[in-house]
Scaffold this motif. Structure first.
Motif, PDB file in Angstrom:
ATOM      1  N   VAL A 135       4.651   2.555  -9.452  1.00 54.80           N
ATOM      2  CA  VAL A 135       4.345   3.010  -8.086  1.00 54.80           C
ATOM      3  C   VAL A 135       3.700   1.852  -7.328  1.00 54.80           C
ATOM      4  O   VAL A 135       2.535   1.504  -7.583  1.00 54.80           O
ATOM      5  CB  VAL A 135       3.398   4.232  -8.106  1.00 54.80           C
ATOM      6  CG1 VAL A 135       3.083   4.691  -6.681  1.00 54.80           C
ATOM      7  CG2 VAL A 135       4.016   5.372  -8.906  1.00 54.80           C
ATOM      8  N   CYS A 186       0.895  -2.838  -9.416  1.00 53.43           N
ATOM      9  CA  CYS A 186       1.192  -1.486  -8.925  1.00 53.43           C
ATOM     10  C   CYS A 186       0.004  -0.549  -9.146  1.00 53.43           C
ATOM     11  O   CYS A 186      -1.008  -0.920  -9.756  1.00 53.43           O
ATOM     12  CB  CYS A 186       2.434  -0.945  -9.615  1.00 53.43           C
ATOM     13  SG  CYS A 186       3.966  -1.729  -9.040  1.00 53.43           S
ATOM     14  N   SER A 202      -0.096   4.181  -1.842  1.00 48.82           N
ATOM     15  CA  SER A 202       1.322   4.214  -2.176  1.00 48.82           C
ATOM     16  C   SER A 202       2.149   4.267  -0.897  1.00 48.82           C
ATOM     17  O   SER A 202       1.641   4.590   0.185  1.00 48.82           O
ATOM     18  CB  SER A 202       1.629   5.406  -3.079  1.00 48.82           C
ATOM     19  OG  SER A 202       1.194   6.614  -2.485  1.00 48.82           O
ATOM     20  N   VAL A 226       9.346   4.182  -5.715  1.00 49.21           N
ATOM     21  CA  VAL A 226       9.024   3.621  -7.025  1.00 49.21           C
ATOM     22  C   VAL A 226       9.876   2.387  -7.287  1.00 49.21           C
ATOM     23  O   VAL A 226      10.909   2.161  -6.642  1.00 49.21           O
ATOM     24  CB  VAL A 226       9.242   4.651  -8.157  1.00 49.21           C
ATOM     25  CG1 VAL A 226       8.298   5.837  -7.982  1.00 49.21           C
ATOM     26  CG2 VAL A 226      10.697   5.111  -8.211  1.00 49.21           C
ATOM     27  N   LEU A 251       3.655  11.143  -9.408  1.00 47.29           N
ATOM     28  CA  LEU A 251       4.848  11.174  -8.553  1.00 47.29           C
ATOM     29  C   LEU A 251       4.882  12.364  -7.614  1.00 47.29           C
ATOM     30  O   LEU A 251       5.778  12.459  -6.770  1.00 47.29           O
ATOM     31  CB  LEU A 251       6.118  11.214  -9.422  1.00 47.29           C
ATOM     32  CG  LEU A 251       6.408  10.022 -10.321  1.00 47.29           C
ATOM     33  CD1 LEU A 251       7.711  10.265 -11.081  1.00 47.29           C
ATOM     34  CD2 LEU A 251       6.496   8.728  -9.523  1.00 47.29           C
TER      35      LEU A 251
END
Length: 239
Positions: A74, A118, A167, A22, A16
């Protein structure tokens, strides 16, 4: 479910640390839901902790309050449309897992599902802080298990394989941008930059006057014999 590897808990914050959007999934009493969250962050290393804002009007909030658990997933750029859909529709009106293609898989420790496709997943247990939860909708939680897609994260580093497997970061109005390429700098480069900045500041001011004590010290160092194999004329500070 895409392949996943366990991430050591002291390294879970790295999933993170770059601030991605998220997906917050939750489950309780036979119901489950998922929402998107742009406001989340890592808080600690060991035990790892996270913070996330979950609005009190959402179904996710109801399920998290009841279960004391959630999963942060994510998503990748490939999942941007799905991320926007789960973030703009209510789980009280539709089943997001069936309606927008947010597939869920069983987690290893908590009851909330992992969102399929993810890049990373953090299984979390809520740390009860009633005041900030009610006042600011802010939840703190301990990460009890962490996973990552080895194609995108391994050995404590992100290494996105292609443009779609990056991401994403939410801006506003349905717009995202994808994580870019890393820029790596050594500590030596940082020290060199600071020295360069100091030299630059000195050139903008009058030259500093050498103090008498500094001059005497320098003369004393030149008179000290070289006992360390240094070239002739090399100053050695008195010990």
């Amino acid at each position: 479910m895409n392949q996943r590897i366990a991430v050591p808990l002291p390294k879970a914050y790295l999933l993170l640390n770059h601030g991605p959007t998220v997906l917050v999934s939750s489950a309780h009493g036979g119901r489950r839901n998922v929402m998107a969250a742009a406001w989340s962050m890592a808080l600690d290393f060991d035990p790892p902790k996270v913070a996330v804002v979950i609005d009190k009007t959402t179904l996710t909030r109801e399920l998290v309050d009841a279960s004391g658990e959630f999963v942060l997933s994510v998503p990748s750029r490939r999942q941007a449309a799905m991320t926007l859909a789960v973030g703009t529709q209510s789980g009280r009106e539709i089943d997001k897992f069936a309606g927008v293609g947010a597939g869920g898989a069983a987690a290893s420790v908590v009851g909330a599902p992992l969102i399929e496709g993810c890049l990373a997943w953090l299984e979390c247990r809520v740390i009860a802080e009633p005041h900030i939860q009610q006042t600011y909708d802010l939840f703190l939680a301990e990460v009890v298990a962490a996973w990552a897609d080895p194609a995108a994260f391994s050995e404590g580093r992100w290494h996105f394989p292609d443009a779609q497997q990056r991401s994403i970061h939410y801006l506003a109005g349905g717009s995202f941008f994808a994580t870019g390429d890393p820029s790596r700098f050594s500590r030596r480069c940082g020290r060199a930059a600071r020295r360069s900045a100091r030299r630059g500041r000195r050139t903008k001011t009058a030259p500093r006057r050498r103090s008498r004590s500094r001059s005497r010290w320098r003369r004393a160092t030149r008179r000290v014999p070289d006992r360390c194999g240094r070239p002739p004329g090399r100053a050695v500070a008195p010990r």
